[in-house]
Design a protein around this motif. Structure first.
Motif, PDB file in Angstrom:
ATOM      1  N   GLN A   1      -6.314   0.005  -7.567  1.00 47.68           N
ATOM      2  CA  GLN A   1      -6.261   1.527  -7.173  1.00 47.68           C
ATOM      3  C   GLN A   1      -7.368   2.343  -8.198  1.00 47.68           C
ATOM      4  OE1 GLN A   1      -4.707   2.900  -4.526  1.00 47.68           O
ATOM      5  NE2 GLN A   1      -4.137   0.744  -3.901  1.00 47.68           N
TER       6      GLN A   1
ATOM      7  N   LYS B   1       0.695  -1.292  -0.026  1.00 52.66           N
ATOM      8  CA  LYS B   1      -0.037  -0.095  -0.045  1.00 52.66           C
ATOM      9  C   LYS B   1       0.821   1.244  -0.014  1.00 52.66           C
ATOM     10  CE  LYS B   1      -3.843  -2.183   2.578  1.00 52.66           C
ATOM     11  NZ  LYS B   1      -4.372  -2.104   3.786  1.00 52.66           N
TER      12      LYS B   1
ATOM     13  N   GLY C   1      -7.832  -4.857  -3.705  1.00 54.40           N
ATOM     14  CA  GLY C   1      -7.010  -3.913  -2.798  1.00 54.40           C
ATOM     15  C   GLY C   1      -7.544  -3.646  -1.362  1.00 54.40           C
TER      16      GLY C   1
ATOM     17  N   TYR D   1      -4.015  -2.557 -10.006  1.00 51.63           N
ATOM     18  CA  TYR D   1      -3.497  -2.553  -8.855  1.00 51.63           C
ATOM     19  C   TYR D   1      -4.601  -2.455  -7.855  1.00 51.63           C
ATOM     20  CZ  TYR D   1       0.972  -3.300 -11.306  1.00 51.63           C
ATOM     21  OH  TYR D   1       1.984  -3.925 -12.104  1.00 51.63           O
TER      22      TYR D   1
END
Length: 189
Positions: free
Chosen positions: A75, A64, A136, A73
Motif C-alpha cells: 500500500q 484488501k 498488492g 503491505y
C-alpha cells in the motif's frame, strides 16, 4: 412453524439447501453455487474462504478490505492502519478514464464471469486460473516478470518498488546501496 422444505436455508439466497449441495461455513449453510466472495463473486472453497461476521470473501478481497495497510503491505509508505485509505486532495489511481476496448466481447465476458481484476502490465482481465499476486496487485503468470530484465519471477525472487516488479538482482543494482565494496565499481580519484 415446521420446515416443510426438508432442509436448512441458504445464508445467501435464503432458499432450501439440500444435503447434496450444502457447504457450511461458520455454522451457516450455503448452496455450492451461492458460496462466492461478496466482493469479486469468485467461487470459494474451504481453502480460499475468509469470513468476517456474516460476510464471506476470498482471501485476496478479505485482505484488501480488512487486512493491514501501510509500508510492506503493498500500500506504499506510512504507518500501519486498518482504516480505509483517505485521499488528501489526491484522486485514486483508478479514477483515470480508460479508453473503451475495441473488443466488447472481452468486456462482457469479464463482467459475466465476475472478473474485475486487471493486470498492471498489459491492462487485460486477470482470471483466477492465471492470477499471481505481487505488489498488492493481480498479474498474469506470463506478465509476472522483472520490469528491467524480463526474468520470470516467483514469490521467492520478486521484489517491488512503487507498484513495479523486479528480480532481486535488478532491484539491488538499481535501488540498493552504491559505492566501493558494494558490488558497484566506484570511481576513486
Amino acid at each position: 412453524m415446521p420446515n416443510l422444505g426438508g432442509g436448512v436455508k441458504c445464508a445467501a439466497c435464503e432458499k432450501t439447501v439440500y444435503h447434496a449441495e450444502e457447504v457450511q461455513c461458520n455454522g451457516r449453510s450455503f448452496h455450492k453455487t451461492c458460496f462466492i466472495c461478496m466482493s469479486c463473486r469468485k467461487g470459494l472453497d474451504s481453502t480460499t474462504v475468509a469470513a468476517h461476521e456474516s460476510e464471506i470473501y476470498c482471501k485476496s478481497c478479505y485482505g484488501k478490505k480488512y487486512g493491514p495497510k501501510g509500508y510492506g503491505y503493498g500500500q506504499g509508505a506510512g504507518a500501519l492502519s486498518s482504516d480505509p485509505p483517505r485521499y488528501a486532495g489526491l484522486q485514486p489511481q483508478e479514477s483515470k478514464p480508460r479508453p473503451a476496448s475495441s473488443n466488447s466481447s472481452e468486456n462482457k465476458s469479464s463482467q459475466k464471469f465476475g472478473c474485475s481484476d486487471r493486470c498492471p502490465r498489459c491492462s487485460k482481465a486477470v482470471y483466477a486460473a492465471e492470477k499471481v499476486m505481487g505488489a498488492g496487485k493481480p498479474w498474469h503468470k506470463t506478465c509476472f516478470r522483472c520490469a528491467l530484465c524480463a526474468k520470470s519471477l516467483d514469490s521467492t525472487t520478486v521484489t517491488d518498488k512503487e507498484g513495479e516488479l523486479y528480480c532481486k538482482v535488478c532491484y539491488a543494482k538499481h535501488f540498493g546501496p552504491k559505492g566501493f565494496g558494494l558490488g558497484n565499481a566506484a570511481m576513486l580519484e
